[in-house]
Each structure stands twice: as structure tokens, then as C-alpha cells.
Design a protein around this motif. Sequence first.
Motif, short mmCIF file in Angstrom:
data_model
loop_
_atom_site.label_atom_id
_atom_site.label_comp_id
_atom_site.label_asym_id
_atom_site.label_seq_id
_atom_site.Cartn_x
_atom_site.Cartn_y
_atom_site.Cartn_z
N THR A 1 -2.26 -5.73 -37.91
CA THR A 1 -1.59 -5.46 -36.64
C THR A 1 -0.11 -5.80 -36.76
O THR A 1 0.27 -6.95 -36.99
CB THR A 1 -2.24 -6.27 -35.50
OG1 THR A 1 -3.63 -5.95 -35.46
CG2 THR A 1 -1.60 -5.91 -34.16
N VAL A 2 0.70 -4.78 -36.62
CA VAL A 2 2.15 -4.92 -36.85
C VAL A 2 2.84 -5.31 -35.54
O VAL A 2 2.48 -4.85 -34.46
CB VAL A 2 2.71 -3.57 -37.35
CG1 VAL A 2 4.23 -3.62 -37.46
CG2 VAL A 2 2.07 -3.19 -38.67
N GLU B 1 7.46 -5.69 -43.15
CA GLU B 1 6.60 -5.57 -41.97
C GLU B 1 6.22 -6.96 -41.49
O GLU B 1 5.74 -7.79 -42.28
CB GLU B 1 5.34 -4.78 -42.36
CG GLU B 1 4.97 -3.69 -41.40
CD GLU B 1 3.91 -2.75 -41.95
OE1 GLU B 1 4.08 -1.53 -41.80
OE2 GLU B 1 2.92 -3.22 -42.54
N PHE B 2 6.41 -7.20 -40.19
CA PHE B 2 6.03 -8.48 -39.59
C PHE B 2 4.75 -8.29 -38.80
O PHE B 2 4.63 -7.37 -38.01
CB PHE B 2 7.15 -9.01 -38.68
CG PHE B 2 8.34 -9.49 -39.46
CD1 PHE B 2 9.26 -8.58 -39.97
CD2 PHE B 2 8.53 -10.84 -39.70
CE1 PHE B 2 10.35 -9.01 -40.72
CE2 PHE B 2 9.63 -11.28 -40.44
CZ PHE B 2 10.53 -10.37 -40.95
N TYR B 3 3.79 -9.18 -39.06
CA TYR B 3 2.47 -9.03 -38.45
C TYR B 3 2.27 -9.99 -37.29
O TYR B 3 2.92 -11.03 -37.20
CB TYR B 3 1.39 -9.24 -39.52
CG TYR B 3 1.58 -8.30 -40.68
CD1 TYR B 3 1.29 -6.94 -40.54
CD2 TYR B 3 2.10 -8.74 -41.88
CE1 TYR B 3 1.51 -6.05 -41.59
CE2 TYR B 3 2.33 -7.86 -42.93
CZ TYR B 3 2.02 -6.52 -42.78
OH TYR B 3 2.25 -5.65 -43.80
N GLY C 1 1.85 -13.62 -37.86
CA GLY C 1 2.98 -14.52 -38.12
C GLY C 1 3.65 -14.34 -39.47
O GLY C 1 4.79 -14.75 -39.67
N ASP C 2 2.95 -13.76 -40.43
CA ASP C 2 3.54 -13.58 -41.75
C ASP C 2 4.20 -12.21 -41.86
O ASP C 2 4.19 -11.42 -40.92
CB ASP C 2 2.50 -13.78 -42.86
CG ASP C 2 1.33 -12.84 -42.69
OD1 ASP C 2 1.07 -12.43 -41.54
OD2 ASP C 2 0.68 -12.51 -43.69
N SER C 3 4.78 -11.94 -43.01
CA SER C 3 5.44 -10.64 -43.21
C SER C 3 5.30 -10.23 -44.66
O SER C 3 4.95 -11.04 -45.53
CB SER C 3 6.92 -10.72 -42.85
OG SER C 3 7.65 -11.37 -43.88
#
Lengths: 147, 147, 84, 84
Positions: free
Chosen positions: A42-43, A124-126, A129-131
Amino acid sequence: MSDYLFDTDLDLHALLAETEDESCGALVIFGGAVRVNNEGRTVDSIDYSAHNALAEKTLREVEQETRDKFQVAQCRLVHRIGKLALGELSVLVVVRAGHRPEAFEAARWAIDTVKKRVPIWKEEFYQSGDSEYLEGTPLESKISDRP
Amino acid sequence: MSDYLFDTDLDLHALLAETEDESCGALVIFGGAVRVNNEGRTVDSIDYSAHNALAEKTLREVEQETRDKFQVAQCRLVHRIGKLALGELSVLVVVRAGHRPEAFEAARWAIDTVKKRVPIWKEEFYQSGDSEYLEGTPLESKISDRP
Amino acid sequence: MADYQIECYGVFKRLTQVDSLKITMGAEEVQIKELLDELQKQYPEMTDTLKVTACAIGDELLSRESTITPDKTLALIPPVSGGQ
Amino acid sequence: MADYQIECYGVFKRLTQVDSLKITMGAEEVQIKELLDELQKQYPEMTDTLKVTACAIGDELLSRESTITPDKTLALIPPVSGGQ
């Protein structure tokens, strides 16, 4: 920033005005937008960065190649840079031609070529919380002599 | 006039707002415009007329068929009616999909189908002062039993 | 001894945690491939991506056989992912 | 005797110089094809286009085998040329 890279909303109206052409019966526009799902994740947002000088030069080249290759009267390409929210447009292709077959073909080729040749990267940032930097296409020229 | 036929400028912005969809990474728009040259003649304007009820119904059907056939999330079709000057848009197709291959295919199919199935006619007015109804495509259904 | 400036783009920023690097070489002019070999020694985490990386000076893409002098900056162009 | 209403679209407006026509037939219900045959007799200039014309009542396309009554209006749909 330039005629090719923008750190604000891409302006479709301005591109349409720029490419007005009474010889053209067909207009094809492609827009790329930030999608909420990518490969099962989920972006939340995407951060686009570029090698500005080379990206601008390459976008200008792809515009010209598109006009030449498909004999279309007008082709403009612009790309957004920076952090984009869901649904925001990252890229716009505008093609105008006499008739629709070549307009569709030219727009399709232009966006495919932008993705393969223009030095732009997306992180891409999810929602978690990570990317991640997405896997891309190696620039074909000049790397055949890799070590 | 309706959600499908308009006697004023087609409103691309409204269509884009209507079709906003975070599941879609690809937007393809087709626009048809009045072209100055057609088959060797210099065009001044085009007068579009329609069988309104059947045209609206058919445009709605083609939207649904496009979404179903290409599994694209969004498809909107609108057509202009009345006398259009050079460069003005007569038709707009807006497709949004997850990815670009199906978005391009769907938009192309939608405009091809509009031209074949929607009861709209164009009378081309020439700089020379005369006008002509353009040859069109017979509606396929129901005419196999012609006299 | 001469210092060569290297700019990082895309995933290289994450791998190195910096926007640019300095690599010291023994000559005032070197082939790009020599510079990349040295870079790889100092930053082994870049190895895989370097294999599919293009090199540019200014807005020109260059072969790894090309030479570079310390007054130029080498841009590392990892695989691109623009567009949609 | 009964009067049937016919609407002209596209090139039929030019051929007939009117938006609608009235055709008188001998029955209170006729097949569309019978109506078209009578139309063709009265307006021979429509003959070629009638061969490639579809017929509608309201927003429904109908076969020429269908029947029509005088309270309905038949729309003549010549070949379409919308879009670009």
C-alpha cells in the motif's frame, strides 16, 4: 524548473495551449499517476528525483524522435519531481497528429521510451512507514562495456 | 444537455475530476478536433448533429463495454454537438486503468467504436462556401435485412 | 594524487547515505572504469548496482573507456524508473 | 388510412430539406420495410442512402421486419460519422 521538469502540479492546460495546431484532428494524452497499490504493498507517496540536466536533454530528444518517427506534428513531454501524493500526475505526454492511429502509436512509444531512457528515479513510500527505490531499466547506451 | 452530449466546450477538467481513482496509474485521453484540411479541401467549421436519445444511450453502452472488455476502472465519453470552429474538440475519451497497456487499448477501442456506432453526423463547411455531409459507417445492427 | 568528485543518484543515495563522494586516485587523468573499480573497493555495497549503471559528465552519457580529469564531476546513473 | 411520422437525420435533412415527413399508409400497423418502400417511391433521392440506413423508435434500434403504429415516430439513421 524548466520546460521539462516541474516541482509543482503538471499543467495540462498549458501544454494543450502550447501544442494547438489546426492541422491536427487527433489529440492523445498520457498521464502517469501515483497508484495506491504496487506489487502488493500500500503506497502512501512517491518521491521522484532526477539528474536534471541529462533528464531535460533526454526528454527534449524523445520529443523530437517521437515527432520524426511517427510524423506527428506535436509532441510535448513533462515530468514531475519531488514527493507526490496518491493520484497526482508524475508525467504527461501530449501528442497531436493529423489522424488517430499515429497519435496513439506516438504517445505510446513516447511514454515507453521515457521510462527506459530518462534518468529519473522513484522512491516509493509505504503506509507501513518504510520506503524503497524501485527497480528500473539500465540505460542501454554506454554500459555494454561494464567491468 | 446531458452527461454525454454538449452544445458548449467539452470540459476535460470536469471529466478528470469525475474519474479520479487512486487505483489507477495510467490515464489516457483522446480528443478529436476540427482539422483545417480534409481530403484536399480547406475546412472552415463542422456542424455536428445527433439523434440525442440514441446517441446518449449508445455512448453510455460503449463506456460500459470499454470498462468490461479491457477491465479498466474508468471510462467516460462525451461528444460536442453544434457548429465547431477549427481546433475545437468534438469528442473526448477519458480512460483510467491500473497500467498503461490496457489504458491505451481501451481508449483506442472506445473512439473507434464511437465512430462506428453513435448516431452523430458531421456536415463540413468549406472556405469555398459550400458544405457536405461526410460519408459515414452504416449502423451494423438491424440493417442486414435491407430491402 | 588527485581527488575525483562523484555524484550519486537514485538508489546510490540510499546505499551511500550521501549525495556525493570523493575518490582519490594516483593520476591526474583516469579511465572511468578505473574510478568505478576503486569506488567498488571502497563501497562494496554498490557492487551489484554499479554493474548496471551508466556514467555521465554534465548532460553527456559516457563510455567507461572514456577518461576523466579531477575538474569534472562524474554522475552515476543507476537503472531509471521514471514515468508512471 | 393512417399517417406515419418520420424523422430525418444527417444527410436526410439535406436530401429532403425537412426535419420530418409524413407518409400515409393503408393500415393502422405496418412493417418498417413497407414504410421505407413507400418513402422511397415518394422521395427517390433517398434511395441510395436508405439502403444503408438503420431505423429507430425512441432510443431503440429496430429491424425492418418490426412493425410500427402511427402513434410512434420512426427515426431514419443514415451512416454515422461522429468522433474526430
